[in-house]
Design a protein around this motif. Structure first.
Motif, PDB file in Angstrom:
ATOM      1  N   LEU A 175       0.602  -1.089   0.600  1.00 43.46           N
ATOM      2  CA  LEU A 175      -0.162  -0.178   0.105  1.00 43.46           C
ATOM      3  C   LEU A 175       0.730   1.342  -0.425  1.00 43.46           C
ATOM      4  O   LEU A 175       0.293   2.577  -0.977  1.00 43.46           O
ATOM      5  CB  LEU A 175      -0.582   0.014   1.444  1.00 43.46           C
ATOM      6  N   LEU A 176       1.549   0.808   0.478  1.00 44.38           N
ATOM      7  CA  LEU A 176       2.820   1.933   0.935  1.00 44.38           C
ATOM      8  C   LEU A 176       3.311   2.727  -0.603  1.00 44.38           C
ATOM      9  O   LEU A 176       3.872   3.601  -1.276  1.00 44.38           O
ATOM     10  CB  LEU A 176       3.707   2.628   1.610  1.00 44.38           C
ATOM     11  N   MET A 177       3.431   1.272  -1.502  1.00 38.47           N
ATOM     12  CA  MET A 177       4.375   1.750  -3.163  1.00 38.47           C
ATOM     13  C   MET A 177       3.360   2.421  -2.966  1.00 38.47           C
ATOM     14  O   MET A 177       3.755   2.925  -4.111  1.00 38.47           O
ATOM     15  CB  MET A 177       5.092   0.552  -2.773  1.00 38.47           C
ATOM     16  N   GLY A 178       2.104   1.464  -3.779  1.00 40.36           N
ATOM     17  CA  GLY A 178       1.570   2.176  -4.210  1.00 40.36           C
ATOM     18  C   GLY A 178       1.398   4.130  -4.019  1.00 40.36           C
ATOM     19  O   GLY A 178       0.779   4.245  -4.845  1.00 40.36           O
ATOM     20  N   LEU A 179       0.705   4.071  -2.875  1.00 37.41           N
ATOM     21  CA  LEU A 179       1.019   5.952  -2.512  1.00 37.41           C
ATOM     22  C   LEU A 179       1.806   6.376  -3.158  1.00 37.41           C
ATOM     23  O   LEU A 179       2.425   7.801  -3.118  1.00 37.41           O
ATOM     24  CB  LEU A 179       1.160   5.693  -0.784  1.00 37.41           C
ATOM     25  N   THR A 180       3.411   5.257  -3.246  1.00 35.24           N
ATOM     26  CA  THR A 180       4.701   6.349  -3.247  1.00 35.24           C
ATOM     27  C   THR A 180       4.001   6.193  -5.174  1.00 35.24           C
ATOM     28  O   THR A 180       5.080   7.593  -5.144  1.00 35.24           O
ATOM     29  CB  THR A 180       6.003   5.611  -3.231  1.00 35.24           C
ATOM     30  N   ILE A 181       4.078   5.413  -5.747  1.00 36.24           N
ATOM     31  CA  ILE A 181       3.734   5.872  -7.119  1.00 36.24           C
ATOM     32  C   ILE A 181       3.022   7.176  -7.299  1.00 36.24           C
ATOM     33  O   ILE A 181       3.141   7.800  -8.124  1.00 36.24           O
ATOM     34  CB  ILE A 181       3.416   4.261  -7.365  1.00 36.24           C
ATOM     35  N   LEU A 182       1.867   7.179  -6.876  1.00 33.87           N
ATOM     36  CA  LEU A 182       1.059   7.921  -6.135  1.00 33.87           C
ATOM     37  C   LEU A 182       1.914   9.701  -6.598  1.00 33.87           C
ATOM     38  O   LEU A 182       0.727  10.429  -7.518  1.00 33.87           O
ATOM     39  CB  LEU A 182      -0.339   8.221  -5.703  1.00 33.87           C
ATOM     40  N   VAL A 183       2.332   9.540  -5.382  1.00 31.51           N
ATOM     41  CA  VAL A 183       2.785  10.240  -5.015  1.00 31.51           C
ATOM     42  C   VAL A 183       4.248  11.287  -6.445  1.00 31.51           C
ATOM     43  O   VAL A 183       3.625  12.139  -6.489  1.00 31.51           O
ATOM     44  CB  VAL A 183       3.538  10.893  -4.154  1.00 31.51           C
ATOM     45  N   LEU A 184       4.902  10.403  -6.923  1.00 30.72           N
ATOM     46  CA  LEU A 184       5.722  10.397  -7.983  1.00 30.72           C
ATOM     47  C   LEU A 184       4.395  10.938  -9.293  1.00 30.72           C
ATOM     48  O   LEU A 184       4.951  12.044  -9.361  1.00 30.72           O
ATOM     49  CB  LEU A 184       6.126   8.856  -8.585  1.00 30.72           C
ATOM     50  N   ALA A 185       3.610  10.142  -9.271  1.00 34.75           N
ATOM     51  CA  ALA A 185       2.530  10.895 -10.440  1.00 34.75           C
ATOM     52  C   ALA A 185       2.177  11.879 -10.349  1.00 34.75           C
ATOM     53  O   ALA A 185       2.379  12.867 -10.928  1.00 34.75           O
ATOM     54  CB  ALA A 185       1.048   9.924 -10.495  1.00 34.75           C
ATOM     55  N   LEU A 186       2.169  12.750  -9.171  1.00 33.95           N
ATOM     56  CA  LEU A 186       0.954  13.807  -9.221  1.00 33.95           C
ATOM     57  C   LEU A 186       2.529  15.147  -9.442  1.00 33.95           C
ATOM     58  O   LEU A 186       2.949  16.213  -9.765  1.00 33.95           O
ATOM     59  CB  LEU A 186       0.534  13.599  -7.276  1.00 33.95           C
ATOM     60  N   ALA A 187       3.880  14.447  -9.055  1.00 34.95           N
ATOM     61  CA  ALA A 187       4.694  15.152  -8.729  1.00 34.95           C
ATOM     62  C   ALA A 187       5.417  15.692 -10.452  1.00 34.95           C
ATOM     63  O   ALA A 187       5.641  16.501 -10.796  1.00 34.95           O
ATOM     64  CB  ALA A 187       6.069  14.362  -8.246  1.00 34.95           C
ATOM     65  N   ASN A 188       5.187  14.045 -11.145  1.00 35.61           N
ATOM     66  CA  ASN A 188       5.261  14.578 -12.438  1.00 35.61           C
ATOM     67  C   ASN A 188       4.360  15.746 -13.267  1.00 35.61           C
ATOM     68  O   ASN A 188       4.502  16.245 -13.800  1.00 35.61           O
ATOM     69  CB  ASN A 188       4.803  13.126 -13.156  1.00 35.61           C
ATOM     70  N   ALA A 189       2.999  15.291 -12.635  1.00 39.96           N
ATOM     71  CA  ALA A 189       2.041  16.233 -13.349  1.00 39.96           C
ATOM     72  C   ALA A 189       2.168  17.396 -12.956  1.00 39.96           C
ATOM     73  O   ALA A 189       2.450  18.647 -13.696  1.00 39.96           O
ATOM     74  CB  ALA A 189       1.059  15.889 -12.775  1.00 39.96           C
ATOM     75  N   LEU A 190       2.257  18.280 -11.903  1.00 41.24           N
ATOM     76  CA  LEU A 190       3.329  19.455 -11.161  1.00 41.24           C
ATOM     77  C   LEU A 190       4.846  19.603 -11.584  1.00 41.24           C
ATOM     78  O   LEU A 190       4.610  20.636 -12.929  1.00 41.24           O
ATOM     79  CB  LEU A 190       3.926  19.219  -9.767  1.00 41.24           C
ATOM     80  N   VAL A 191       5.207  18.639 -12.194  1.00 40.52           N
ATOM     81  CA  VAL A 191       6.840  19.662 -13.109  1.00 40.52           C
ATOM     82  C   VAL A 191       6.374  20.002 -14.371  1.00 40.52           C
ATOM     83  O   VAL A 191       6.258  20.394 -15.264  1.00 40.52           O
ATOM     84  CB  VAL A 191       7.302  18.357 -12.661  1.00 40.52           C
ATOM     85  N   ARG A 192       5.233  18.805 -15.090  1.00 41.28           N
ATOM     86  CA  ARG A 192       4.403  19.109 -16.888  1.00 41.28           C
ATOM     87  C   ARG A 192       3.898  20.078 -16.690  1.00 41.28           C
ATOM     88  O   ARG A 192       4.016  21.235 -17.234  1.00 41.28           O
ATOM     89  CB  ARG A 192       3.406  17.898 -17.094  1.00 41.28           C
ATOM     90  N   TYR A 193       3.273  20.298 -15.022  1.00 41.83           N
ATOM     91  CA  TYR A 193       2.065  22.210 -15.736  1.00 41.83           C
ATOM     92  C   TYR A 193       3.434  23.051 -15.416  1.00 41.83           C
ATOM     93  O   TYR A 193       3.583  24.052 -15.583  1.00 41.83           O
ATOM     94  CB  TYR A 193       1.568  22.162 -13.976  1.00 41.83           C
ATOM     95  N   ALA A 194       4.446  22.747 -13.957  1.00 42.40           N
ATOM     96  CA  ALA A 194       5.326  23.770 -14.130  1.00 42.40           C
ATOM     97  C   ALA A 194       6.206  24.562 -15.136  1.00 42.40           C
ATOM     98  O   ALA A 194       6.163  25.813 -16.363  1.00 42.40           O
ATOM     99  CB  ALA A 194       6.140  23.917 -13.063  1.00 42.40           C
ATOM    100  N   SER A 195       6.360  23.446 -16.278  1.00 46.44           N
ATOM    101  CA  SER A 195       7.262  23.651 -17.277  1.00 46.44           C
ATOM    102  C   SER A 195       6.381  23.926 -18.867  1.00 46.44           C
ATOM    103  O   SER A 195       7.205  24.838 -19.336  1.00 46.44           O
ATOM    104  CB  SER A 195       8.112  22.377 -17.810  1.00 46.44           C
ATOM    105  N   ASN A 196       5.517  23.821 -18.458  1.00 48.83           N
ATOM    106  CA  ASN A 196       4.377  24.142 -19.963  1.00 48.83           C
ATOM    107  C   ASN A 196       3.907  25.987 -18.675  1.00 48.83           C
ATOM    108  O   ASN A 196       3.564  26.828 -20.033  1.00 48.83           O
ATOM    109  CB  ASN A 196       2.891  23.863 -19.626  1.00 48.83           C
ATOM    110  N   LYS A 197       3.817  26.038 -17.753  1.00 51.90           N
ATOM    111  CA  LYS A 197       3.141  27.571 -17.087  1.00 51.90           C
ATOM    112  C   LYS A 197       3.963  28.850 -17.629  1.00 51.90           C
ATOM    113  O   LYS A 197       4.047  29.467 -17.240  1.00 51.90           O
ATOM    114  CB  LYS A 197       2.935  27.364 -15.457  1.00 51.90           C
TER     115      LYS A 197
END
Length: 152
Positions: free
Chosen positions: A119-141
């Protein structure tokens, strides 16, 4: 001592700096290129060895395939950095997500049950996916200026 001495010292310092700074930049650039070549060559070698080991087995597991994807992402990251001098942070996140996914598959394959670690590893993947979305948003914005050297 005469009054021209500080000016002469400044002139000598300026001549030394005009030679040292380009030389230092050249050495840093050469180091980057050699290190990138070494990392790329090691990645190709490791991927080839993993593929060879995988071919010795009667079948390829999902873990084997994910490991090859990790090598692919490392190779792509090295290639992009080699061409652009920009570190593609998103690729590091993709590698981390793939590595955690391999760990989950390994744990489920050995334990055959879900527990708090998975479960914690699944949450880790979720956090990494959110970090990826944030990096993509920031690089576009907020795109970096063409003359800046930095990561995504």
């Amino acid at each position: 001592m005469n009054d021209n001495n500080p000016k002469e010292i400044k002139n000598i310092e300026h001549r030394i700096e005009s030679w040292l700074i380009p030389t230092g930049n050249l050495f840093v650039s050469l180091f980057h290129r050699i290190a990138l070549f070494a990392i790329g060559a090691a990645t190709v070698w490791a991927a080839g060895m993993s593929f060879f080991e995988m071919m010795q087995k009667p079948y390829a597991s999902v873990q084997d395939l994910l490991l090859l994807f990790i090598y692919l992402e490392i190779g792509a990251m090295v290639g992009i950095y080699f061409k652009t001098n920009h570190m593609p942070v998103r690729f590091l996140i993709y590698i981390a997500i793939t590595a955690v996914t391999r760990l989950i598959i390994d744990l489920v394959g050995t334990k055959h049950e879900a527990d708090m670690g998975i479960l914690l590893m699944g949450l880790t993947i979720l956090v990494l996916a959110l970090a990826n979305a944030l990096v993509r948003y920031a690089s576009n914005k907020f795109p970096s200026k063409p003359d800046q050297h930095g990561g995504e």
